[in-house]
Motif scaffolding. Structure first.
Motif, PDB file in Angstrom:
ATOM      1  N   LYS A   1      44.893  48.609  47.794  1.00  0.00           N
ATOM      2  CA  LYS A   1      45.709  47.659  48.551  1.00  0.00           C
ATOM      3  C   LYS A   1      46.869  48.354  49.247  1.00  0.00           C
ATOM      4  O   LYS A   1      47.195  48.055  50.401  1.00  0.00           O
ATOM      5  N   SER A   2      47.519  49.301  48.555  1.00  0.00           N
ATOM      6  CA  SER A   2      48.682  49.981  49.123  1.00  0.00           C
ATOM      7  C   SER A   2      48.313  50.883  50.294  1.00  0.00           C
ATOM      8  O   SER A   2      49.169  51.275  51.089  1.00  0.00           O
ATOM      9  N   ASP A   3      47.034  51.225  50.432  1.00  0.00           N
ATOM     10  CA  ASP A   3      46.589  52.094  51.523  1.00  0.00           C
ATOM     11  C   ASP A   3      46.312  51.333  52.821  1.00  0.00           C
ATOM     12  O   ASP A   3      46.094  51.927  53.866  1.00  0.00           O
ATOM     13  N   ILE A   4      46.320  50.002  52.755  1.00  0.00           N
ATOM     14  CA  ILE A   4      45.965  49.195  53.928  1.00  0.00           C
ATOM     15  C   ILE A   4      47.211  48.780  54.690  1.00  0.00           C
ATOM     16  O   ILE A   4      48.124  48.152  54.135  1.00  0.00           O
ATOM     17  N   ASP A   5      47.248  49.144  55.980  1.00  0.00           N
ATOM     18  CA  ASP A   5      48.375  48.768  56.828  1.00  0.00           C
ATOM     19  C   ASP A   5      48.114  47.447  57.549  1.00  0.00           C
ATOM     20  O   ASP A   5      48.978  46.583  57.634  1.00  0.00           O
ATOM     21  N   THR A   6      46.960  47.340  58.107  1.00  0.00           N
ATOM     22  CA  THR A   6      46.600  46.114  58.820  1.00  0.00           C
ATOM     23  C   THR A   6      45.087  46.040  58.931  1.00  0.00           C
ATOM     24  O   THR A   6      44.396  47.009  58.615  1.00  0.00           O
ATOM     25  N   GLY A   7      44.585  44.907  59.373  1.00  0.00           N
ATOM     26  CA  GLY A   7      43.134  44.790  59.473  1.00  0.00           C
ATOM     27  C   GLY A   7      42.741  43.446  60.041  1.00  0.00           C
ATOM     28  O   GLY A   7      43.584  42.624  60.393  1.00  0.00           O
ATOM     29  N   SER A  25      38.010  34.810  52.047  1.00  0.00           N
ATOM     30  CA  SER A  25      38.860  35.043  53.215  1.00  0.00           C
ATOM     31  C   SER A  25      40.333  35.033  52.821  1.00  0.00           C
ATOM     32  O   SER A  25      41.112  35.894  53.232  1.00  0.00           O
ATOM     33  N   ALA A  26      40.712  34.039  52.027  1.00  0.00           N
ATOM     34  CA  ALA A  26      42.113  33.917  51.606  1.00  0.00           C
ATOM     35  C   ALA A  26      42.539  35.122  50.775  1.00  0.00           C
ATOM     36  O   ALA A  26      43.648  35.645  50.926  1.00  0.00           O
ATOM     37  N   HIS A  27      41.653  35.576  49.906  1.00  0.00           N
ATOM     38  CA  HIS A  27      41.976  36.715  49.042  1.00  0.00           C
ATOM     39  C   HIS A  27      42.164  37.986  49.869  1.00  0.00           C
ATOM     40  O   HIS A  27      43.115  38.741  49.667  1.00  0.00           O
ATOM     41  N   LEU A  28      41.255  38.225  50.803  1.00  0.00           N
ATOM     42  CA  LEU A  28      41.356  39.416  51.650  1.00  0.00           C
ATOM     43  C   LEU A  28      42.574  39.352  52.549  1.00  0.00           C
ATOM     44  O   LEU A  28      43.195  40.372  52.850  1.00  0.00           O
ATOM     45  N   ALA A  29      42.940  38.145  52.976  1.00  0.00           N
ATOM     46  CA  ALA A  29      44.095  37.990  53.852  1.00  0.00           C
ATOM     47  C   ALA A  29      45.389  38.396  53.155  1.00  0.00           C
ATOM     48  O   ALA A  29      46.364  38.798  53.806  1.00  0.00           O
ATOM     49  N   GLU A  30      45.410  38.328  51.843  1.00  0.00           N
ATOM     50  CA  GLU A  30      46.602  38.681  51.079  1.00  0.00           C
ATOM     51  C   GLU A  30      46.798  40.187  50.958  1.00  0.00           C
ATOM     52  O   GLU A  30      47.835  40.655  50.491  1.00  0.00           O
ATOM     53  N   LEU A  31      45.793  40.970  51.377  1.00  0.00           N
ATOM     54  CA  LEU A  31      45.893  42.426  51.263  1.00  0.00           C
ATOM     55  C   LEU A  31      47.015  42.993  52.114  1.00  0.00           C
ATOM     56  O   LEU A  31      47.578  44.039  51.810  1.00  0.00           O
ATOM     57  N   SER A  32      47.326  42.312  53.213  1.00  0.00           N
ATOM     58  CA  SER A  32      48.364  42.813  54.101  1.00  0.00           C
ATOM     59  C   SER A  32      48.930  41.669  54.918  1.00  0.00           C
ATOM     60  O   SER A  32      48.209  40.766  55.333  1.00  0.00           O
TER      61      SER A  32
END
Length: 239
Positions: A1-7, A25-32
């Motif tokens: 998670k900490s390696d993801i800047d945007t997506g 979708s909601a879970h992945l959206a919380e990554l960044s």
């Protein structure tokens, strides 16, 4: 998670209909905080597929008119491309996941509502029911009917109006000469697969039936260079 800047996440076709699509979708959206999440409609999905398959780029370079048909798990997406410009899109509710199988027990495990529309119109396919034994002859007959439907839709003919998710194709009529038909999507990539049990769905059967029907009608086609996963954001927007 900490390696993801945007997506960006775009859910299309059968994936968008999955019962856990919204939760995933909601879970992945919380990554960044900069994550873009979108569910693509049939017209956008058709355009993404045509760009991801490289059909748009090829049409622009060569000046050819190309009809890209992307056949995935739940839908067949059409994009008519003239000199690199997508002039028309359409979507048919036909794909490789219309039937799913339990090969270990040799039974049909799921049948989609769209598949039932076709099955109920064909008495010879009445034995296709959830829990019934898998009969390859019946699956081949169903796949042949679906393949014909895909090609008729490309020609602007609607045999099953209930399966159309958009308006019928118009610019694909004979007076609009199509130089090449490109096939992309999971079913297109399964055409060369020899093992009918490779996947737990109708994909390989449909791929074989489509290739046979194209050959029978003497229609030239090519498998897109990027046949599989053509609608992902990277291929769709950066090709």
């Amino acid at each position: 998670k900490s390696d993801i800047d945007t997506g960006a996440l775009i859910i299309t076709g059968q994936s968008a209909r999955a019962r856990n699509a919204e939760a995933v979708s909601a879970h992945l959206a919380e990554l960044s905080g900069g994550f873009v999440v979108e569910s693509a409609g049939p017209h956008l999905e058709s355009a993404l597929a045509a760009r991801g398959s490289q059909a748009v780029d090829y049409s622009q370079k060569t000046g050819l008119t190309i009809l890209n048909i992307d056949i995935g798990g739940g839908t067949s997406n059409y994009a008519l491309i003239i000199q690199g410009t997508i002039v028309e899109t359409a979507c048919l509710n036909v794909g490789g996941r219309m039937l799913q199988f339990d090969w270990e027990n040799n039974t049909i495990s799921a049948i989609s509502d769209s598949a039932l529309i076709v099955i109920e119109n064909k008495p010879l396919l009445a034995q296709l029911k959830v829990g019934e034994a898998i009969e390859t002859s019946s699956l081949s007959q169903l796949s042949q009917e679906l393949a014909k439907t895909i090609l008729l839709t490309a020609a602007g003919v609607t045999t099953y109006p209930e399966l159309m998710l958009t308006s019928v194709m118009t610019n694909s009529q004979p007076q609009k000469k199509i130089d090449e038909i490109w096939l992309s999507g999971g079913v297109a990539s399964a055409i060369a697969e020899e093992d009918l049990t490779k996947f737990s769905d109708l994909g390989v059967f449909l791929g074989k039936a489509l290739a046979a029907e194209l050959s029978k009608q003497d229609i030239a086609y090519k498998i897109a260079p990027r046949a599989i996963r053509a609608t992902v954001i990277g291929a769709g927007l950066h090709t």
